[in-house]
Design an enzyme around this catalytic site. Structure first.
Site, PDB file in Angstrom:
ATOM      1  N   HIS A 160      96.451  48.755  84.524  1.00 52.43           N
ATOM      2  CA  HIS A 160      95.447  48.116  85.381  1.00 52.43           C
ATOM      3  C   HIS A 160      96.120  47.174  86.383  1.00 52.43           C
ATOM      4  O   HIS A 160      95.805  47.208  87.585  1.00 52.43           O
ATOM      5  CB  HIS A 160      94.452  47.333  84.519  1.00 52.43           C
ATOM      6  CG  HIS A 160      93.496  46.489  85.304  1.00 52.43           C
ATOM      7  ND1 HIS A 160      92.262  46.938  85.704  1.00 52.43           N
ATOM      8  CD2 HIS A 160      93.602  45.209  85.779  1.00 52.43           C
ATOM      9  CE1 HIS A 160      91.652  45.983  86.389  1.00 52.43           C
ATOM     10  NE2 HIS A 160      92.447  44.925  86.448  1.00 52.43           N
ATOM     11  N   GLU A 161      97.047  46.347  85.913  1.00 53.12           N
ATOM     12  CA  GLU A 161      97.727  45.416  86.811  1.00 53.12           C
ATOM     13  C   GLU A 161      98.621  46.162  87.804  1.00 53.12           C
ATOM     14  O   GLU A 161      98.758  45.754  88.962  1.00 53.12           O
ATOM     15  CB  GLU A 161      98.547  44.405  86.006  1.00 53.12           C
ATOM     16  CG  GLU A 161      97.730  43.534  85.074  1.00 53.12           C
ATOM     17  CD  GLU A 161      96.610  42.783  85.786  1.00 53.12           C
ATOM     18  OE1 GLU A 161      96.801  42.429  86.968  1.00 53.12           O
ATOM     19  OE2 GLU A 161      95.557  42.561  85.179  1.00 53.12           O
ATOM     20  N   GLU A 194      88.681  45.409  91.051  1.00 51.99           N
ATOM     21  CA  GLU A 194      88.845  45.538  89.601  1.00 51.99           C
ATOM     22  C   GLU A 194      88.393  46.908  89.118  1.00 51.99           C
ATOM     23  O   GLU A 194      89.046  47.529  88.264  1.00 51.99           O
ATOM     24  CB  GLU A 194      88.064  44.438  88.886  1.00 51.99           C
ATOM     25  CG  GLU A 194      88.590  43.035  89.130  1.00 51.99           C
ATOM     26  CD  GLU A 194      90.024  42.854  88.699  1.00 51.99           C
ATOM     27  OE1 GLU A 194      90.434  43.456  87.681  1.00 51.99           O
ATOM     28  OE2 GLU A 194      90.755  42.127  89.402  1.00 51.99           O
ATOM     29  N   HIS A 206      96.637  47.197  90.786  1.00 47.09           N
ATOM     30  CA  HIS A 206      96.521  46.192  91.846  1.00 47.09           C
ATOM     31  C   HIS A 206      97.720  46.266  92.794  1.00 47.09           C
ATOM     32  O   HIS A 206      97.576  46.136  94.011  1.00 47.09           O
ATOM     33  CB  HIS A 206      96.443  44.786  91.246  1.00 47.09           C
ATOM     34  CG  HIS A 206      95.129  44.478  90.596  1.00 47.09           C
ATOM     35  ND1 HIS A 206      93.923  44.609  91.250  1.00 47.09           N
ATOM     36  CD2 HIS A 206      94.823  44.026  89.340  1.00 47.09           C
ATOM     37  CE1 HIS A 206      92.936  44.260  90.444  1.00 47.09           C
ATOM     38  NE2 HIS A 206      93.452  43.901  89.282  1.00 47.09           N
TER      39      HIS A 206
END
Length: 418
Positions: free
Chosen positions: A276-277, A355, A280
Site C-alpha cells: 500500500h505504501e 488511499e 503511494h
C-alpha cells in the site's frame, strides 16, 4: 475591540457546547447491507472494544472541533488586547537587529500560545493513555512537546521575517513573492524532514527481521523503489497503535513502518501494508499532493493578502499595527488557519481517493485481499478507530476512508480482478 472579542468568545462557547452535545449524542447506524459482514465492527471487535472505540472517537472528535477555533481565539486575543503589539515593542527595545527581533517576538507569541493550549493538549494525552492507545511516559511526551515547540518556532521565525520584509518592499505584490519563495522552502523542508526533523522524535533503523526484509525488497523491486528507503521506527515505547507512511522527496524519500506494526501483523499483512505504501510512491501521490499544495498556496496567499489589506486598512490604526509590523503576524496566521479549515474537506477527499488507489495497487501487487481485510481489522482494534463516523467527522477529519468503506471497497475490487 475588547468587547468584540468577548462577543466572539460567547459565540465560541455556544458553538463548543452545541458541537460537543451533537458529537456525544449522534449515532451513525451501520447500513443494513453491512450488518453481519466483515465490514461490521461487531464481527471483529468484542463488545468492550466496540464501546471503547465509540467513546474514544467521540472524545477525539470533540477535541478537534473545539481546539481548532480555540486557536483562532488566541490570535484574536493577542491582537485585540494588545499583547501582540506589546511583544513587538518589547522585542524592538531589547534587541537591535530585525531578524533577532522577529525571533524574540515569535518565541514570546509561541510561548503564550503553548501555555494557553497546554491543558487541551495534556487532556488529549491523558485520554489516549486512559484508552490504552498511548503508553508514553509524561517525560517523553513533554520532550516531544518541547521539540515541536522549537521546530515550529524556528520555521515560523524564518517565514515571519521573510514575509514582513517582503511586505515592506512590495506591499501590493507581497503574496506573489512569498508564494514564489515558499516553493523551494517547502521542497527543502520535505527533503530534510526524514533525516533532520523526524529523528528528533524517533529512532529509525533497518528492519530487523531479515527474512521479512527480503520479502519486502522483492515487492520494492517490483515497484521500482530503492531498498534503502524502507525503514523501521521505534514506536513501541510510545503507542499501541499501528501505522506506516511515506515521507520525504528525492533521495530522502522513504517508506517507514512502525515497529508495532511489525510486531502485531503477520508476514502477509505486513506485505500488504508495504505494498500500500509503495503504491503511494509508484502512483506519484507525493508529487501530486505537492503540486496541489503549491497551487492551493498560490490561491490561499492571494486571498490572504486581500483580507489582510482589508483588516489593516479598517482596523490598523485602532490596533496600532502597520502592514509590515511583526505585531500583525497573528492576522496572517488567523487568515491562513481559517482558509486551511475551509479547504480541508477538499484536501481530505483527494487524500481518500489516493488511499483507495493505493489499496487497489496493493491488491494488484500481493493478490491477497484476505490479508488486507485482516490488516484493516487489526488497525481498527489496536487504534480504537471509529469505522463508521458521522458525516461531518468524515468530511473534516478523515484523510483515509472509514474502515467500513475501505473493507467493502477491497472486496469489491478483488472480485473484479479474479
Amino acid at each position: 475591540m475588547r468587547k468584540l472579542f468577548w462577543g466572539i468568545f460567547i459565540i465560541y462557547l455556544l458553538y463548543a457546547v452545541s458541537i460537543s452535545t451533537y458529537l456525544f449524542t449522534v449515532n451513525t447506524p451501520l447500513p443494513e447491507h453491512y450488518v453481519g459482514t466483515e465490514a461490521d465492527p461487531l464481527t471483529f471487535m468484542d463488545e468492550e472494544q466496540y464501546q471503547l472505540s465509540s467513546q474514544f472517537s467521540k472524545w477525539r472528535n470533540v477535541i478537534y472541533f473545539i481546539n481548532l477555533p480555540f486557536e483562532w481565539l488566541i490570535y484574536l486575543f493577542v491582537l485585540l488586547f494588545g499583547l501582540s503589539q506589546f511583544f513587538a515593542r518589547w522585542s524592538e527595545r531589547v534587541i537591535r537587529y530585525r531578524f533577532l527581533q522577529t525571533t524574540l517576538y515569535v518565541i514570546l507569541l509561541s510561548t503564550f500560545s503553548w501555555i494557553v493550549t497546554f491543558p487541551i493538549n495534556y487532556f488529549s494525552y491523558t485520554l489516549s493513555k486512559k484508552y490504552g492507545i498511548s503508553i508514553q511516559a509524561f517525560q517523553s511526551w513533554m520532550k516531544d512537546q518541547l521539540i515541536t515547540f522549537w521546530v515550529e518556532a524556528v520555521i515560523l521565525t524564518i517565514v515571519a521575517y521573510v514575509i514582513m520584509h517582503i511586505i515592506s518592499k512590495w506591499p501590493k505584490k507581497w503574496w506573489l513573492y512569498t508564494w514564489l519563495l515558499s516553493i523551494p522552502f517547502t521542497l527543502f523542508l520535505m527533503f530534510i524532514q526524514p533525516v533532520v526533523i523526524d529523528p528528533l522524535y524517533h529512532e529509525f533503523y533497518q528492519i530487523k527481521d531479515k527474512e521479512l526484509e527480503q520479502e519486502i525488497l522483492l515487492l520494492a523491486k517490483e515497484a521500482d523503489i530503492p531498498a534503502d528507503r524502507v525503514y523501521e521506527v521505534n514506536m513501541a515505547d510510545k503507542t499501541n497503535a499501528l501505522n506506516a507512511y511515506v515521507t520525504g522527496i528525492g533521495s530522502n524519500l522513504r517508506i517507514v513502518l512502525w515497529d508495532t506494526t511489525l510486531e502485531r501483523l503477520n508476514k502477509e499483512e505486513v506485505l500488504f501494508v508495504m505494498a500500500h505504501e509503495m503504491g503511494h510512491y509508484d502512483l506519484n501521490h507525493l508529487p501530486l499532493l505537492l503540486i496541489g499544495m503549491i497551487a492551493a498556496s498560490f490561491v490561499g496567499l492571494y486571498v490572504t493578502s486581500k483580507f489582510y489589506s482589508l483588516i489593516i486598512n479598517n482596523f490598523g490604526k485602532r490596533l496600532k499595527i502597520k502592514p509590515d509590523n511583526i505585531a500583525a503576524l497573528p492576522i496572517i496566521l488567523l487568515i491562513l488557519s481559517l482558509l486551511s479549515f475551509v479547504v480541508s474537506p477538499v484536501s481530505n477527499a483527494i487524500s481518500r481517493v489516493y488511499e483507495y488507489q493505493s489499496d487497489r495497487y496493493a491488491i494488484d501487487l500481493t493478490n491477497d485481499p484476505d490479508a488486507a481485510v485482516a490488516t484493516f481489522h487489526k488497525l481498527s482494534v489496536e487504534g480504537l478507530s471509529d469505522v463508521n463516523p458521522p458525516t461531518i467527522v468524515k468530511i473534516f477529519r478523515y484523510t483515509h476512508p472509514p474502515m467500513v468503506e475501505r473493507i467493502t471497497h477491497i472486496r469489491e475490487y478483488s472480485k473484479t480482478i479474479e
